[in-house]
Design a protein around this motif. Structure first.
Motif, mmCIF file in Angstrom:
data_model
loop_
_atom_site.group_PDB
_atom_site.id
_atom_site.type_symbol
_atom_site.label_atom_id
_atom_site.label_comp_id
_atom_site.label_asym_id
_atom_site.label_seq_id
_atom_site.Cartn_x
_atom_site.Cartn_y
_atom_site.Cartn_z
ATOM 1 N N HIS A 62 -10.008 -19.354 -18.867
ATOM 2 C CA HIS A 62 -10.373 -18.569 -17.693
ATOM 3 C C HIS A 62 -11.866 -18.299 -17.795
ATOM 4 O O HIS A 62 -12.302 -17.593 -18.704
ATOM 5 N N ARG A 63 -12.643 -18.858 -16.876
ATOM 6 C CA ARG A 63 -14.086 -18.886 -17.040
ATOM 7 C C ARG A 63 -14.821 -18.820 -15.704
ATOM 8 O O ARG A 63 -14.212 -18.600 -14.653
ATOM 9 N N ALA A 152 -12.771 -16.855 -12.928
ATOM 10 C CA ALA A 152 -12.371 -15.707 -13.759
ATOM 11 C C ALA A 152 -13.474 -15.393 -14.758
ATOM 12 O O ALA A 152 -13.242 -15.242 -15.955
ATOM 13 N N ASN A 154 -15.227 -12.860 -15.468
ATOM 14 C CA ASN A 154 -15.318 -11.561 -16.142
ATOM 15 C C ASN A 154 -14.260 -11.418 -17.231
ATOM 16 O O ASN A 154 -13.811 -10.318 -17.534
ATOM 17 N N SER A 155 -13.873 -12.538 -17.819
ATOM 18 C CA SER A 155 -12.869 -12.515 -18.885
ATOM 19 C C SER A 155 -13.512 -12.152 -20.217
ATOM 20 O O SER A 155 -14.643 -12.545 -20.500
ATOM 21 N N ASP A 156 -12.777 -11.427 -21.032
ATOM 22 C CA ASP A 156 -13.250 -11.075 -22.369
ATOM 23 C C ASP A 156 -13.231 -12.306 -23.262
ATOM 24 O O ASP A 156 -14.174 -12.565 -24.009
ATOM 25 N N GLN A 158 -12.786 -16.488 -23.259
ATOM 26 C CA GLN A 158 -12.835 -17.638 -22.358
ATOM 27 C C GLN A 158 -11.693 -18.609 -22.617
ATOM 28 O O GLN A 158 -11.093 -19.138 -21.691
ATOM 29 N N SER A 173 -8.377 -16.988 -30.060
ATOM 30 C CA SER A 173 -9.142 -16.976 -28.819
ATOM 31 C C SER A 173 -10.616 -17.169 -29.124
ATOM 32 O O SER A 173 -11.067 -16.996 -30.264
ATOM 33 N N SER A 176 -15.950 -15.220 -24.497
ATOM 34 C CA SER A 176 -16.806 -15.744 -23.435
ATOM 35 C C SER A 176 -18.249 -15.364 -23.739
ATOM 36 O O SER A 176 -18.517 -14.402 -24.466
ATOM 37 N N SER A 179 -19.171 -11.808 -22.857
ATOM 38 C CA SER A 179 -18.637 -10.687 -23.631
ATOM 39 C C SER A 179 -19.606 -10.201 -24.703
ATOM 40 O O SER A 179 -19.551 -9.040 -25.121
#
Length: 271
Positions: A62-63, A152, A154-156, A158, A173, A176, A179
């Protein structure tokens, strides 16, 4: 060192394979996601049977949307092979590396829902997919799932990877760039006794500054130089690059034709 994707379709990959037949030195496909520290450790633990026999693998990215490039060439599938070729070959390469089997069939669902829909270049509108799901069935019975969303930003995290075996589950994980985080973790949860273990994975800030993709560019170049100096086989071969393109092309084809695509439709013989 050939940047991913190897080409924009399998036909072009086969041409490169023929051209490279008598090449006297090393040819390496740049698949740096293998070298991200948390992902690299995740792979090793799976191969060491930490969670038993692998059954399912999920990769989520999600990026942010595609970046601006020269004349925005990356807005059109005819230039890139499509999002699942140009962007996601990384993840299909990871699936095959982790699962240790060849892909058999691909089913995908995706669309261009948000990104670049108001852009016009000459009289053309961008046609690249910005979200979707891809299921890859492997010959050893293991299934891989890719969950992609490119609106997406604003994902913590990526990238998020989850593998489930018959004895337990492992997940990791990759932070991003937005973050500002330099560390991640690996979490292992075992079925028997409900035991859990959490391991912090740190990456030196200097290494993060030396290349993109959470330090993996740096580590991949080290491995590439080592292979040249010691005359070793490439860790990421032309075959690896070709099959990652084939899976991506199959995903694009599956979305357009609304059906399961057999990999043998694209590559008759993978060797």
């Amino acid at each position: 060192l050939i940047e991913k994707p190897l080409t924009i379709n399998t036909k072009e990959c086969l041409k490169i394979k023929k051209l490279a037949k008598n090449y006297p030195s090393i040819i390496w496909t740049a698949m740096e996601y293998r070298y991200m520290p948390p992902v690299n450790k995740f792979i090793k633990k799976i191969h060491n049977k930490t969670i038993g026999n692998l059954k399912m693998l999920t990769i989520r990215e999600h990026r942010f949307p595609f970046l601006k490039k020269v004349k925005n060439w990356n807005r059109f599938s005819k230039n890139t092979g499509g999002t699942f070729v140009e962007k996601c070959c990384h993840f299909f390469d990871l699936m095959r590396l982790i699962i240790k089997s060849e892909p058999e069939s691909v089913y995908a669902s995706g669309n261009q829902d948000v990104n670049h829909i108001d852009e016009i270049y000459g009289n053309r509108r961008p046609d690249i997919i910005d979200n979707g799901f891809v299921i890859v069935n492997f010959k050893n019975g293991v299934r891989g799932l890719l969950d992609l969303c490119m609106f997406a930003e604003n994902s913590d995290m990526q990238e998020e990877l989850v593998a489930v075996g018959d004895k337990g589950k492992i997940e990791t994980s990759v932070p991003s760039s937005q973050s500002g985080k330099t560390s991640s973790y690996i979490r292992i949860g075992m079925r028997k006794g409900k035991k859990t273990k959490r391991e912090l994975i740190k990456v030196d800030k200097k290494i993060l500054q030396a290349g993109h993709h959470h330090g993996s560019t740096y580590y991949q170049h080290l491995a590439f130089l080592n292979a040249i100096k010691k005359k070793l086989k490439p860790e990421v071969s032309l075959k690896d690059g070709m099959i990652s393109v084939a899976i991506g092309e199959a995903a694009e084809k599956s979305i357009k034709e609304k059906r399961i695509i057999k990999i043998e439709e694209l590559i008759k013989k993978i060797n």
